[in-house]
Scaffold this motif. Structure first.
Motif, PDB file in Angstrom:
ATOM      1  N   LEU A   7     -45.773  -0.360 -20.360  1.00  0.00           N
ATOM      2  CA  LEU A   7     -46.651  -0.798 -18.584  1.00  0.00           C
ATOM      3  C   LEU A   7     -48.118  -0.803 -18.966  1.00  0.00           C
ATOM      4  O   LEU A   7     -48.182  -1.611 -18.733  1.00  0.00           O
ATOM      5  CB  LEU A   7     -46.228   0.814 -17.957  1.00  0.00           C
ATOM      6  CG  LEU A   7     -47.454   0.745 -16.810  1.00  0.00           C
ATOM      7  CD1 LEU A   7     -46.805  -0.649 -15.491  1.00  0.00           C
ATOM      8  CD2 LEU A   7     -46.665   2.063 -16.417  1.00  0.00           C
ATOM      9  N   ALA A   8     -48.212  -0.156 -20.173  1.00  0.00           N
ATOM     10  CA  ALA A   8     -49.982  -0.379 -20.168  1.00  0.00           C
ATOM     11  C   ALA A   8     -49.703  -2.065 -20.877  1.00  0.00           C
ATOM     12  O   ALA A   8     -51.470  -2.370 -20.515  1.00  0.00           O
ATOM     13  CB  ALA A   8     -49.945   0.415 -21.945  1.00  0.00           C
ATOM     14  N   GLU A  32     -62.211  -6.989 -23.875  1.00  0.00           N
ATOM     15  CA  GLU A  32     -62.641  -5.929 -24.813  1.00  0.00           C
ATOM     16  C   GLU A  32     -61.768  -4.945 -24.924  1.00  0.00           C
ATOM     17  O   GLU A  32     -61.358  -3.847 -23.807  1.00  0.00           O
ATOM     18  CB  GLU A  32     -63.695  -5.567 -25.185  1.00  0.00           C
ATOM     19  CG  GLU A  32     -63.658  -4.019 -26.304  1.00  0.00           C
ATOM     20  CD  GLU A  32     -65.495  -3.695 -26.254  1.00  0.00           C
ATOM     21  OE1 GLU A  32     -65.584  -2.798 -26.901  1.00  0.00           O
ATOM     22  OE2 GLU A  32     -66.030  -4.387 -26.523  1.00  0.00           O
ATOM     23  N   GLN A  33     -60.842  -4.609 -25.358  1.00  0.00           N
ATOM     24  CA  GLN A  33     -58.920  -3.567 -25.209  1.00  0.00           C
ATOM     25  C   GLN A  33     -60.401  -2.021 -25.979  1.00  0.00           C
ATOM     26  O   GLN A  33     -60.999  -2.257 -26.262  1.00  0.00           O
ATOM     27  CB  GLN A  33     -58.015  -3.874 -25.651  1.00  0.00           C
ATOM     28  CG  GLN A  33     -57.000  -2.968 -25.869  1.00  0.00           C
ATOM     29  CD  GLN A  33     -55.625  -2.903 -26.294  1.00  0.00           C
ATOM     30  OE1 GLN A  33     -55.166  -3.758 -27.182  1.00  0.00           O
ATOM     31  NE2 GLN A  33     -54.998  -2.282 -27.043  1.00  0.00           N
ATOM     32  N   THR A  34     -60.004  -1.372 -24.757  1.00  0.00           N
ATOM     33  CA  THR A  34     -60.431   0.229 -25.108  1.00  0.00           C
ATOM     34  C   THR A  34     -59.165   0.767 -25.170  1.00  0.00           C
ATOM     35  O   THR A  34     -57.890   0.635 -24.913  1.00  0.00           O
ATOM     36  CB  THR A  34     -61.513   0.704 -23.855  1.00  0.00           C
ATOM     37  OG1 THR A  34     -60.575   0.573 -22.363  1.00  0.00           O
ATOM     38  CG2 THR A  34     -62.818   0.209 -24.052  1.00  0.00           C
ATOM     39  N   GLY A  35     -59.653   2.417 -25.197  1.00  0.00           N
ATOM     40  CA  GLY A  35     -58.289   3.218 -25.255  1.00  0.00           C
ATOM     41  C   GLY A  35     -57.147   3.373 -24.220  1.00  0.00           C
ATOM     42  O   GLY A  35     -55.977   2.754 -24.587  1.00  0.00           O
ATOM     43  N   ASN A  36     -57.604   3.348 -23.447  1.00  0.00           N
ATOM     44  CA  ASN A  36     -56.634   3.279 -21.915  1.00  0.00           C
ATOM     45  C   ASN A  36     -56.760   1.736 -20.836  1.00  0.00           C
ATOM     46  O   ASN A  36     -56.651   1.704 -19.924  1.00  0.00           O
ATOM     47  CB  ASN A  36     -56.834   4.363 -21.060  1.00  0.00           C
ATOM     48  CG  ASN A  36     -56.605   5.763 -22.039  1.00  0.00           C
ATOM     49  OD1 ASN A  36     -55.368   5.660 -22.664  1.00  0.00           O
ATOM     50  ND2 ASN A  36     -57.877   6.187 -21.556  1.00  0.00           N
ATOM     51  N   GLY A  37     -57.809   0.936 -21.660  1.00  0.00           N
ATOM     52  CA  GLY A  37     -58.293  -0.051 -20.648  1.00  0.00           C
ATOM     53  C   GLY A  37     -58.799  -1.343 -20.669  1.00  0.00           C
ATOM     54  O   GLY A  37     -58.945  -2.005 -22.394  1.00  0.00           O
ATOM     55  N   LEU A  38     -59.343  -1.947 -20.258  1.00  0.00           N
ATOM     56  CA  LEU A  38     -60.164  -3.693 -20.853  1.00  0.00           C
ATOM     57  C   LEU A  38     -61.706  -2.682 -20.215  1.00  0.00           C
ATOM     58  O   LEU A  38     -62.257  -2.600 -19.424  1.00  0.00           O
ATOM     59  CB  LEU A  38     -59.638  -4.777 -20.690  1.00  0.00           C
ATOM     60  CG  LEU A  38     -58.329  -4.415 -20.439  1.00  0.00           C
ATOM     61  CD1 LEU A  38     -57.074  -6.313 -19.950  1.00  0.00           C
ATOM     62  CD2 LEU A  38     -58.243  -4.876 -21.967  1.00  0.00           C
ATOM     63  N   GLU A  48     -65.011  -1.566 -16.862  1.00  0.00           N
ATOM     64  CA  GLU A  48     -64.758  -1.697 -17.743  1.00  0.00           C
ATOM     65  C   GLU A  48     -63.165  -0.761 -16.882  1.00  0.00           C
ATOM     66  O   GLU A  48     -63.440   0.596 -16.066  1.00  0.00           O
ATOM     67  CB  GLU A  48     -64.914  -0.019 -17.995  1.00  0.00           C
ATOM     68  CG  GLU A  48     -63.504   0.678 -19.176  1.00  0.00           C
ATOM     69  CD  GLU A  48     -63.519   1.367 -20.416  1.00  0.00           C
ATOM     70  OE1 GLU A  48     -63.638   1.541 -21.138  1.00  0.00           O
ATOM     71  OE2 GLU A  48     -65.151   1.574 -19.857  1.00  0.00           O
ATOM     72  N   VAL A  49     -62.130  -1.096 -16.816  1.00  0.00           N
ATOM     73  CA  VAL A  49     -60.727  -1.049 -15.843  1.00  0.00           C
ATOM     74  C   VAL A  49     -59.983  -0.092 -16.728  1.00  0.00           C
ATOM     75  O   VAL A  49     -59.601  -0.499 -17.781  1.00  0.00           O
ATOM     76  CB  VAL A  49     -59.943  -2.142 -15.599  1.00  0.00           C
ATOM     77  CG1 VAL A  49     -58.752  -2.134 -14.498  1.00  0.00           C
ATOM     78  CG2 VAL A  49     -61.429  -2.838 -14.370  1.00  0.00           C
ATOM     79  N   TRP A  50     -59.118   1.501 -16.182  1.00  0.00           N
ATOM     80  CA  TRP A  50     -58.545   2.288 -17.156  1.00  0.00           C
ATOM     81  C   TRP A  50     -56.953   2.465 -16.139  1.00  0.00           C
ATOM     82  O   TRP A  50     -57.141   2.480 -14.954  1.00  0.00           O
ATOM     83  CB  TRP A  50     -59.042   3.314 -17.330  1.00  0.00           C
ATOM     84  CG  TRP A  50     -60.333   3.300 -18.449  1.00  0.00           C
ATOM     85  CD1 TRP A  50     -60.166   3.543 -19.296  1.00  0.00           C
ATOM     86  CD2 TRP A  50     -61.146   4.467 -17.882  1.00  0.00           C
ATOM     87  NE1 TRP A  50     -61.396   3.729 -19.781  1.00  0.00           N
ATOM     88  CE2 TRP A  50     -62.272   4.235 -19.206  1.00  0.00           C
ATOM     89  CE3 TRP A  50     -61.669   4.351 -16.420  1.00  0.00           C
ATOM     90  CZ2 TRP A  50     -62.985   4.322 -18.852  1.00  0.00           C
ATOM     91  CZ3 TRP A  50     -62.875   5.413 -16.182  1.00  0.00           C
ATOM     92  CH2 TRP A  50     -64.362   5.321 -18.208  1.00  0.00           C
ATOM     93  N   PHE A  51     -56.183   2.611 -16.910  1.00  0.00           N
ATOM     94  CA  PHE A  51     -55.018   2.858 -16.749  1.00  0.00           C
ATOM     95  C   PHE A  51     -54.800   4.445 -16.767  1.00  0.00           C
ATOM     96  O   PHE A  51     -54.457   4.279 -18.810  1.00  0.00           O
ATOM     97  CB  PHE A  51     -53.588   2.393 -17.176  1.00  0.00           C
ATOM     98  CG  PHE A  51     -52.901   2.852 -16.894  1.00  0.00           C
ATOM     99  CD1 PHE A  51     -52.087   2.983 -14.754  1.00  0.00           C
ATOM    100  CD2 PHE A  51     -51.217   2.702 -17.468  1.00  0.00           C
ATOM    101  CE1 PHE A  51     -51.070   3.309 -14.602  1.00  0.00           C
ATOM    102  CE2 PHE A  51     -50.647   3.497 -17.154  1.00  0.00           C
ATOM    103  CZ  PHE A  51     -49.624   3.882 -15.410  1.00  0.00           C
ATOM    104  N   LEU A  52     -54.189   5.327 -16.055  1.00  0.00           N
ATOM    105  CA  LEU A  52     -54.654   6.981 -16.795  1.00  0.00           C
ATOM    106  C   LEU A  52     -53.284   7.227 -16.862  1.00  0.00           C
ATOM    107  O   LEU A  52     -53.145   7.462 -15.688  1.00  0.00           O
ATOM    108  CB  LEU A  52     -55.456   7.360 -16.017  1.00  0.00           C
ATOM    109  CG  LEU A  52     -57.153   7.133 -16.479  1.00  0.00           C
ATOM    110  CD1 LEU A  52     -57.998   7.660 -15.745  1.00  0.00           C
ATOM    111  CD2 LEU A  52     -57.834   7.250 -17.993  1.00  0.00           C
TER     112      LEU A  52
END
Length: 136
Positions: A7-8, A32-38, A48-52
């Protein structure tokens, strides 16, 4: 664990596609990939877009002004900025993502909202809108 990893990966791929307009049309770099997103870097603005993926999974998008010296200011959530700017109701930018389908749909909804908001963000009005969001 494999399903969460899948899913990630699907989330990051969908963000790359749906938010490509930032790179193609607005001159941003990334993602750029971050811990929980891009993360996308623009002149004066980071997106910055995150999936928590916690107890109540959600998709969220943060817009942060960046000064000419590279210092990043406190960001503003897309849903709040969308409402304050008069683009529409917060329901246009939902966060709840309890399923894979909902997660990918949220990415699409966030990208659509940001696309609608971008013309305002790239002007002097954008910094005023962000300042109003941070105050209120």
């Amino acid at each position: 664990m494999g399903n969460r990893r899948d899913l990630a990966e699907a989330f990051r791929a969908e963000v790359g596609v749906e938010f490509a307009f930032l790179v193609e049309d607005a001159g941003f770099s990334g993602p750029e990939q971050t811990g929980n997103g891009l993360l996308f870097h623009g002149v004066g603005l980071d997106v910055e877009v995150w999936f928590l993926d916690g107890h109540e999974p959600e998709v969220t998008t943060l817009l942060a002004p960046v000064a000419s010296d590279g210092v990043r200011a406190r960001g503003v959530w897309l849903d709040k900025l969308y409402v304050v700017s008069g683009c529409g109701p917060a329901q246009d930018v939902p966060g709840s993502a309890p399923t894979r389908r909902a997660t990918l749909k949220r990415v699409h909804q966030h990208a659509a909202a940001l696309r609608r908001l971008m013309p305002r963000l790239l002007t002097a009005e954008g910094s005023q809108l962000m300042a109003r969001c941070r105050r209120g």
